[in-house]
Design a protein around this motif. Sequence first.
Motif, PDB file in Angstrom:
ATOM      1  N   HIS A 165       0.807  -1.225   0.000  1.00 54.36           N
ATOM      2  CA  HIS A 165       0.000   0.000   0.000  1.00 54.36           C
ATOM      3  C   HIS A 165       0.841   1.277   0.000  1.00 54.36           C
ATOM      4  O   HIS A 165       0.305   2.365   0.128  1.00 54.36           O
ATOM      5  N   ALA A 166       2.168   1.172  -0.096  1.00 50.61           N
ATOM      6  CA  ALA A 166       2.982   2.387  -0.225  1.00 50.61           C
ATOM      7  C   ALA A 166       2.991   2.779  -1.700  1.00 50.61           C
ATOM      8  O   ALA A 166       2.862   1.931  -2.579  1.00 50.61           O
ATOM      9  N   ASP A 167       3.124   4.081  -1.997  1.00 53.84           N
ATOM     10  CA  ASP A 167       3.240   4.432  -3.408  1.00 53.84           C
ATOM     11  C   ASP A 167       4.701   4.310  -3.840  1.00 53.84           C
ATOM     12  O   ASP A 167       5.581   4.011  -3.029  1.00 53.84           O
ATOM     13  N   LEU A 168       4.946   4.519  -5.138  1.00 55.41           N
ATOM     14  CA  LEU A 168       6.284   4.245  -5.676  1.00 55.41           C
ATOM     15  C   LEU A 168       7.354   5.118  -5.032  1.00 55.41           C
ATOM     16  O   LEU A 168       8.472   4.659  -4.774  1.00 55.41           O
ATOM     17  N   ASP A 169       7.018   6.390  -4.753  1.00 55.72           N
ATOM     18  CA  ASP A 169       8.010   7.290  -4.161  1.00 55.72           C
ATOM     19  C   ASP A 169       8.389   6.829  -2.749  1.00 55.72           C
ATOM     20  O   ASP A 169       9.569   6.802  -2.387  1.00 55.72           O
ATOM     21  N   GLU A 170       7.357   6.454  -1.977  1.00 59.02           N
ATOM     22  CA  GLU A 170       7.636   5.951  -0.620  1.00 59.02           C
ATOM     23  C   GLU A 170       8.500   4.690  -0.682  1.00 59.02           C
ATOM     24  O   GLU A 170       9.418   4.500   0.112  1.00 59.02           O
TER      25      GLU A 170
END
Lengths: 240, 240
Positions: A226-231
């Motif tokens: 559930h993290a986005d790509l930047d995270e």
Amino acid sequence: MNDKDLHSHHISQQFNSALDDVKTRMLEMGGIVEKQVADATTAFMNLDTGLAEEVNRGDELVNALEVAIDEECTIILARRQPAASDLRLILSISKVLSDLERMGDEAGKVADSAIKLAELGGLPRSVLEIRHIGDHVGAMVRNALDAFARFDSNMALQVAKEDRAVDLEYGTAMRSLVTYMMEDPRSISSVLQVLWALRSLERIGDHARNIAEHVIYLVKGADVRHADLDEMAATIKDSK
Amino acid sequence: MNDKDLHSHHISQQFNSALDDVKTRMLEMGGIVEKQVADATTAFMNLDTGLAEEVNRGDELVNALEVAIDEECTIILARRQPAASDLRLILSISKVLSDLERMGDEAGKVADSAIKLAELGGLPRSVLEIRHIGDHVGAMVRNALDAFARFDSNMALQVAKEDRAVDLEYGTAMRSLVTYMMEDPRSISSVLQVLWALRSLERIGDHARNIAEHVIYLVKGADVRHADLDEMAATIKDSK
């Protein structure tokens, strides 16, 4: 080395070999699923019902492997009571098994759609989208498994990025197929089979991304579901 | 009771309470997902975009709960090294979390379709299939969680049977919607939103069945993933 050390050295060798064994078997199962995905795509493109039926038969093996390897994981947990990174490895393998099994199911659905499309007489228009997205997703599966084999979190991040690219391709393909249905309503039943197959391929991409997330969890200890790509990229960089 | 017994009694009480706590939290998460499914169905039927957006916002909570409760499971495995039925319980909870999270995703997709259908101006024809299948699947989710709460394998078997009924209803609904699209090609974009929502609901039913299978594994110790209904019933009967 005294007797006691020798004994515990022996135990830990046994343990490592049990861990390696379960990882190897999971990767072998991954190889089978990778082939299922490739075969399902080919069966769809060529309306090859024989190959499609082969994919469906192969799903039973994949299911049996999931249950058997997961049982091995449980036995290792019960007998060896691993801690820290070994525990994480076993838990990740168990979760990857479930993703692989679901990929196998989706490959089976692509094969079912191929059979139904062949019964309907195929489509007057070529469906290159299936070939393109099928190949793209196939590469993601292979790379996700390679990333797991090598505990390579950068490669895993790349797989997550590809998933976003596949989602965009999927959206474009869907729109073009909907237009096609509207222009030629007699094709609706056939085009729907293409839509279902595309959706299954897109799901396979999602599962490849899940495997990539497990690799990052394993290597970095951070749960990036559930993290986005930047995270995700920041997690990989931070903990270097 | 001597000091040593008292100490280990204390430890085992702590352990039981950690296990109970993680089970309770998983069931609470299940209650949230159950509501997401019901709300998504209602949002779709009423083209209620406000409620649909609420479902989508709720998905973040479900995702966060999955990660947090799964982390608790890992900590229990690392610190307490449970064996036998306690180990099975923790592993089952971890797997149910993943099914619940995917149900939440599917409820989000139903909500997305509701929003898109509202943008397209709705459908001239009522889509009672969504209400019917949504209610049916909602009951399966509730019963699967109840079966887990009570470790009731007969109730779990019932959920697996319902899944087959939902699959049949889904097939019938699909055929009727395809006919509708052919008769009124201008409706294609709208009807597709109904098809996607139905497919998501059908998937939620599959995940409820997965939870039921975990209950049977927990209570009977037999892995019934991929078993058919007769095999499943035999497993429950045999080991009584």
